[in-house]
Design an enzyme around this catalytic site. Structure first.
Site, mmCIF file in Angstrom:
data_model
loop_
_atom_site.group_PDB
_atom_site.id
_atom_site.type_symbol
_atom_site.label_atom_id
_atom_site.label_comp_id
_atom_site.label_asym_id
_atom_site.label_seq_id
_atom_site.Cartn_x
_atom_site.Cartn_y
_atom_site.Cartn_z
ATOM 1 C CB CYS A 35 -4.638 0.332 10.508
ATOM 2 S SG CYS A 35 -4.267 -0.405 8.899
ATOM 3 C CG HIS A 89 -1.512 -1.206 6.122
ATOM 4 N ND1 HIS A 89 -1.784 -2.129 7.097
ATOM 5 C CD2 HIS A 89 -1.585 -1.875 4.938
ATOM 6 C CE1 HIS A 89 -2.009 -3.312 6.545
ATOM 7 N NE2 HIS A 89 -1.902 -3.182 5.234
ATOM 8 C CB CYS A 90 4.151 -1.580 4.681
ATOM 9 S SG CYS A 90 5.252 -2.005 3.309
ATOM 10 C CB CYS A 136 0.329 -1.339 10.875
ATOM 11 S SG CYS A 136 -1.253 -0.877 10.147
#
Length: 275
Positions: free
Chosen positions: A102, A115-116, A122
């Site tokens: 990430c 990934h929010c 994540c």
């Protein structure tokens, strides 16, 4: 709120299980909830069956002999686009199956889904269950607001007199609860589908390349998801075998996030396509 807190504050899981002694030689060690596995060879040559290449490929150029040696310390059924073991050049470490780097978190994440930005975290091996429950509970909450609001709205319309006005705040609540309910329903339904097919968001557009034992030269085979064990087993892998814990947003995922059971039917299908 519990599900949301788990998704925000709990780490999704990072690769572990390799130790670097003072002499610089890497050795295999045990990992939590699992033991190290070694790969055996019966004289067959190794080839790889790949899916469709994409712009999200982790093939970042050829690895050095040292990087290949370190990558092979971690058991993995997946390989890079060029057939080499998966290795993260940013973290300078091996990538277990389904692990991705990430760029926002700056580290590799076990079974990374995505990934929010709303969570600033994540969704991965340790937080997938909590994320699915968060979407489900969020949808239920919006429904519980929307349904009584609709009933009250029509009741107000029926009882409306000339000097009665409907609050603009109530209209706003009605509209927003409907919008969020529909949006969360789509998100929840999609992630339940991914859960039951044992697929991550990344894997839905970036197909895995698998290491397959074959006696002849490998050719491109049609894509098969080797991690799909069937809806029931896929669900238990994430939510656990204890039904009374299914609605609790704690980590009950089976395994250590570095090794996953594979479908031997799918593996044989890939091997037949290569042979």
């Amino acid at each position: 709120m519990w599900s949301y807190a788990i998704c925000v504050f709990l780490g999704p899981g990072a690769p572990a299980g390799l130790a670097a002694p003072a002499d610089g030689h890497y050795t295999r060690v045990s990992t939590v909830n699992g033991t190290s596995r070694s790969e055996s060879h019966d004289g067959d040559s190794q080839h790889y069956a790949d899916g469709n290449d994409s712009e999200y490929s982790d093939d970042e150029g050829p690895l050095t002999e040292e990087q290949v040696r370190r990558a092979e310390l971690v058991y993995s059924i997946t390989v890079r686009d060029n057939g080499q073991p998966r290795f993260c050049l940013k973290c300078n470490g091996p990538k277990p199956d389904r692990t991705h780097h990430c760029s926002v978190c700056g580290s590799c994440v076990l079974k990374m889904d995505h990934h929010c930005p709303w969570l600033n975290n994540c969704v991965g091996f340790r937080t997938q269950k909590a994320f699915v429950l968060f979407l489900t509970y969020g949808w239920l909450y919006c429904v519980l607001i929307f349904v009584p609001s609709v009933a009250f709205f029509f009741w107000e319309i029926a009882e409306l007199s000339d000097d009665t006005e409907i609050s603009i705040n109530f209209i706003f609540l009605l509209i927003m609860s409907c919008v969020f309910a529909l949006a969360l329903l789509m998100f929840a339904a999609y992630h339940v589908y991914l859960l039951l097919t044992n697929t991550t968001t990344i894997e839905s557009y970036e197909k895995n390349n698998y290491r397959v034992e074959a006696r002849q030269r490998g050719t491109r085979a049609k894509y098969v998801n080797l991690f799909d064990m069937g809806p029931r087993k896929n669900f238990i892998q994430v939510f656990g075998s204890s039904w009374f814990m299914w609605l609790v947003p704690t980590n009950t995922a089976m395994g250590d996030g570095m090794r996953f059971p594979i479908s031997f039917e799918g593996y044989n299908e890939l091997r037949q396509n290569i042979d």
